[in-house]
Design a protein around this motif. Sequence first.
Motif, mmCIF file in Angstrom:
data_model
loop_
_atom_site.group_PDB
_atom_site.id
_atom_site.type_symbol
_atom_site.label_atom_id
_atom_site.label_comp_id
_atom_site.label_asym_id
_atom_site.label_seq_id
_atom_site.Cartn_x
_atom_site.Cartn_y
_atom_site.Cartn_z
ATOM 1 N N GLU A 224 -5.152 2.329 -0.802
ATOM 2 C CA GLU A 224 -5.444 1.778 -1.607
ATOM 3 C C GLU A 224 -6.724 2.280 -2.456
ATOM 4 O OE1 GLU A 224 -1.861 -0.583 -1.154
ATOM 5 O OE2 GLU A 224 -4.054 -0.169 -0.350
ATOM 6 N N LEU B 245 6.502 4.630 5.020
ATOM 7 C CA LEU B 245 6.066 3.113 4.605
ATOM 8 C C LEU B 245 6.371 4.225 2.513
ATOM 9 C CD1 LEU B 245 3.056 1.023 5.094
ATOM 10 C CD2 LEU B 245 5.905 0.361 4.699
ATOM 11 N N ALA C 256 8.365 2.714 0.491
ATOM 12 C CA ALA C 256 8.875 1.175 0.740
ATOM 13 C C ALA C 256 7.401 0.594 -1.389
ATOM 14 C CB ALA C 256 7.628 0.381 0.608
ATOM 15 N N ASP C 257 7.260 -0.940 -1.028
ATOM 16 C CA ASP C 257 6.974 -0.234 -2.764
ATOM 17 C C ASP C 257 5.357 0.217 -2.774
ATOM 18 O OD1 ASP C 257 8.472 -2.293 -3.054
ATOM 19 O OD2 ASP C 257 7.716 -3.868 -2.862
ATOM 20 N N ARG C 258 4.766 0.658 -1.234
ATOM 21 C CA ARG C 258 3.440 1.239 -1.245
ATOM 22 C C ARG C 258 3.892 3.407 -1.221
ATOM 23 N NH1 ARG C 258 -0.214 -2.107 3.144
ATOM 24 N NH2 ARG C 258 -1.958 -1.035 1.637
#
Length: 208
Positions: free
Chosen positions: A140, A168, A171-173
């Motif tokens: 981020e 990942l 995944a959500d990120r």
Amino acid sequence: MCFLQTQITHTELLDLKPLPLSALGNKAYEDLYRFTHFNPIQTQAFHVLYHTETNVLLGAPTGSGKTISAELAMLHLFNTQPDMKVVYIAPLKAIVRERMNDWRHRLVTQLGKKMVEMTGDFTPDMVALLSADIIISTPEKWDGISRSWHSRSYVMKVGLMILDEIHLLGADRGPILEVIVSRMRYISSQTERSIRFVGLSTALANAR
């Protein structure tokens, strides 16, 4: 182990003779490590990581030496483009802190490299970022920083991006990781400075 370079989908772990530290050809680099020989995964990946500019996706179990494999790519950059920066992307602050603690005692103290941390809790000043050889960041934070790359010269001086826990992506990120890679590739095309990507993962069920 899954080991990908360019379009190769899978590389079996070969029964190779362990490579000695002397293969680094640099006493200062050899002194970074307390072992005498690289393990099987590091031995097999050594040439492509330490002697080429090839993008690499390295999948192996936890504790199998992926971080040291990534360090080989870092050492290659230090050898060939010492004015360029390494960006290490870790999904969790705990991993960022672990890397900071480890590399502070070795890459910073022993090699004299400069390193900064970029997380939600900490943003270094411009002077520190400009002089840093290694930037350790969460996805981020780097996403936010790299959006204004035109006005941030240190973003344009990235020669190696290491993405830890890259599985990942699923995944959500995942979208943030995709954006980071796409943006850095775009920056590379605009600046005509190549950026090497090294992805580290514990699982590669959908590697391609």
